[in-house]
Design a protein around this motif. Sequence first.
Motif, PDB file in Angstrom:
ATOM      1  N   LEU A  82       0.833  -1.213   0.000  1.00 58.14           N
ATOM      2  CA  LEU A  82       0.000   0.000   0.000  1.00 58.14           C
ATOM      3  C   LEU A  82       0.861   1.254   0.000  1.00 58.14           C
ATOM      4  CD1 LEU A  82      -2.796  -1.094   2.499  1.00 58.14           C
ATOM      5  CD2 LEU A  82      -2.974  -0.864   0.012  1.00 58.14           C
ATOM      6  N   ALA A  83       1.952   1.252   0.774  1.00 57.35           N
ATOM      7  CA  ALA A  83       2.839   2.414   0.813  1.00 57.35           C
ATOM      8  C   ALA A  83       3.466   2.653  -0.558  1.00 57.35           C
ATOM      9  CB  ALA A  83       3.928   2.201   1.864  1.00 57.35           C
ATOM     10  N   LEU A  84       3.881   1.568  -1.210  1.00 61.48           N
ATOM     11  CA  LEU A  84       4.454   1.715  -2.552  1.00 61.48           C
ATOM     12  C   LEU A  84       3.415   2.263  -3.521  1.00 61.48           C
ATOM     13  CD1 LEU A  84       6.931   1.250  -4.373  1.00 61.48           C
ATOM     14  CD2 LEU A  84       6.027  -1.026  -4.859  1.00 61.48           C
ATOM     15  N   GLU A  85       2.183   1.768  -3.396  1.00 52.91           N
ATOM     16  CA  GLU A  85       1.108   2.237  -4.269  1.00 52.91           C
ATOM     17  C   GLU A  85       0.853   3.730  -4.055  1.00 52.91           C
ATOM     18  OE1 GLU A  85      -0.360   0.723  -6.706  1.00 52.91           O
ATOM     19  OE2 GLU A  85      -1.734   2.383  -7.124  1.00 52.91           O
ATOM     20  N   ILE A  86       0.832   4.146  -2.799  1.00 50.49           N
ATOM     21  CA  ILE A  86       0.582   5.564  -2.500  1.00 50.49           C
ATOM     22  C   ILE A  86       1.752   6.429  -2.973  1.00 50.49           C
ATOM     23  CG2 ILE A  86       0.393   7.222  -0.593  1.00 50.49           C
ATOM     24  CD1 ILE A  86      -1.238   5.014   0.880  1.00 50.49           C
ATOM     25  N   ALA A  87       2.971   5.936  -2.770  1.00 48.96           N
ATOM     26  CA  ALA A  87       4.150   6.744  -3.077  1.00 48.96           C
ATOM     27  C   ALA A  87       4.414   6.842  -4.578  1.00 48.96           C
ATOM     28  CB  ALA A  87       5.374   6.164  -2.365  1.00 48.96           C
ATOM     29  N   MET A  88       4.275   5.715  -5.285  1.00 44.61           N
ATOM     30  CA  MET A  88       4.739   5.704  -6.676  1.00 44.61           C
ATOM     31  C   MET A  88       3.694   5.234  -7.676  1.00 44.61           C
ATOM     32  SD  MET A  88       8.483   4.080  -5.843  1.00 44.61           S
ATOM     33  CE  MET A  88       9.122   4.329  -7.486  1.00 44.61           C
ATOM     34  N   SER A  89       2.640   4.598  -7.214  1.00 42.50           N
ATOM     35  CA  SER A  89       1.624   4.017  -8.100  1.00 42.50           C
ATOM     36  C   SER A  89       2.235   3.263  -9.281  1.00 42.50           C
ATOM     37  CB  SER A  89       0.681   5.099  -8.623  1.00 42.50           C
ATOM     38  OG  SER A  89      -0.105   5.598  -7.581  1.00 42.50           O
ATOM     39  N   PRO A  90       3.063   2.277  -9.016  1.00 46.52           N
ATOM     40  CA  PRO A  90       3.631   1.509 -10.124  1.00 46.52           C
ATOM     41  C   PRO A  90       2.531   0.668 -10.783  1.00 46.52           C
ATOM     42  CG  PRO A  90       4.151   0.442  -8.052  1.00 46.52           C
ATOM     43  CD  PRO A  90       3.454   1.728  -7.709  1.00 46.52           C
ATOM     44  N   PRO A  91       2.768   0.203 -12.019  1.00 44.59           N
ATOM     45  CA  PRO A  91       1.786  -0.682 -12.662  1.00 44.59           C
ATOM     46  C   PRO A  91       1.546  -1.921 -11.792  1.00 44.59           C
ATOM     47  CG  PRO A  91       3.508  -0.033 -14.202  1.00 44.59           C
ATOM     48  CD  PRO A  91       3.919   0.460 -12.856  1.00 44.59           C
ATOM     49  N   TYR A  92       0.353  -2.483 -11.917  1.00 49.83           N
ATOM     50  CA  TYR A  92       0.017  -3.642 -11.088  1.00 49.83           C
ATOM     51  C   TYR A  92       0.965  -4.809 -11.342  1.00 49.83           C
ATOM     52  CZ  TYR A  92      -4.266  -1.302  -9.672  1.00 49.83           C
ATOM     53  OH  TYR A  92      -5.163  -0.413  -9.154  1.00 49.83           O
ATOM     54  N   LEU A  93       1.456  -4.918 -12.568  1.00 51.67           N
ATOM     55  CA  LEU A  93       2.392  -6.012 -12.852  1.00 51.67           C
ATOM     56  C   LEU A  93       3.666  -5.861 -12.015  1.00 51.67           C
ATOM     57  CD1 LEU A  93       3.117  -8.544 -14.460  1.00 51.67           C
ATOM     58  CD2 LEU A  93       4.086  -7.063 -16.225  1.00 51.67           C
ATOM     59  N   VAL A  94       4.112  -4.624 -11.845  1.00 56.93           N
ATOM     60  CA  VAL A  94       5.306  -4.382 -11.013  1.00 56.93           C
ATOM     61  C   VAL A  94       5.019  -4.748  -9.560  1.00 56.93           C
ATOM     62  CG1 VAL A  94       6.876  -2.606 -10.130  1.00 56.93           C
ATOM     63  CG2 VAL A  94       6.215  -2.615 -12.562  1.00 56.93           C
ATOM     64  N   GLN A  95       3.868  -4.321  -9.073  1.00 57.37           N
ATOM     65  CA  GLN A  95       3.477  -4.698  -7.697  1.00 57.37           C
ATOM     66  C   GLN A  95       3.459  -6.226  -7.565  1.00 57.37           C
ATOM     67  OE1 GLN A  95       3.004  -2.900  -5.017  1.00 57.37           O
ATOM     68  NE2 GLN A  95       1.700  -1.130  -5.347  1.00 57.37           N
ATOM     69  N   PHE A  96       2.860  -6.890  -8.541  1.00 58.65           N
ATOM     70  CA  PHE A  96       2.774  -8.344  -8.525  1.00 58.65           C
ATOM     71  C   PHE A  96       4.165  -8.958  -8.506  1.00 58.65           C
ATOM     72  CE2 PHE A  96       2.528 -12.418 -10.734  1.00 58.65           C
ATOM     73  CZ  PHE A  96       1.477 -13.047 -10.091  1.00 58.65           C
ATOM     74  N   LEU A  97       5.053  -8.457  -9.373  1.00 51.72           N
ATOM     75  CA  LEU A  97       6.396  -9.038  -9.488  1.00 51.72           C
ATOM     76  C   LEU A  97       7.250  -8.751  -8.251  1.00 51.72           C
ATOM     77  CD1 LEU A  97       7.158  -8.353 -13.256  1.00 51.72           C
ATOM     78  CD2 LEU A  97       6.570 -10.538 -12.167  1.00 51.72           C
ATOM     79  N   ILE A  98       6.921  -7.750  -7.498  1.00 51.91           N
ATOM     80  CA  ILE A  98       7.653  -7.482  -6.248  1.00 51.91           C
ATOM     81  C   ILE A  98       7.091  -8.319  -5.104  1.00 51.91           C
ATOM     82  CG2 ILE A  98       8.099  -5.747  -4.453  1.00 51.91           C
ATOM     83  CD1 ILE A  98       8.130  -3.642  -6.731  1.00 51.91           C
TER      84      ILE A  98
END
Length: 113
Positions: free
Chosen positions: A45-61
């Motif tokens: 959630l913090a990464l999403e708020i800070a950078m809003s990366p594509p969902y694929l990046v979130q998934f791969l992390i």
Amino acid sequence: MFRAFLKVADRCGHCGEALHHQRADDAPAYFVIAIVGHIVVPLALALEIAMSPPYLVQFLIWVPVTLIASLVLLQPIKGAIIGWQWAHRMHGFETEGRPAPAVVKRNHPDIHP
Ligand SMILES: [Zn+2]
């Protein structure tokens, strides 16, 4: 204590304490889910708020982080739960006719005579 990743040995390799009657069951998985969830979800959630990366990046992390953290934590948490059961004489660790475990006897002679 373990003869395979999550297979508990029948006896302790150091002192010979019988471990075959341990009943950790699903508890290690519940604790791992709770711990890893409380780490990964806020970070995602913090990464999403800070950078809003594509969902694929979130998934791969977060999928690999979740898998690795779960695998790293499962065995020590299972060992800790079995140790907890031993310390509290649960599930076959009752010691009828045997002296109390040394650590318990030393620290609480009045409770475990
Ligand atoms: Zn032992």
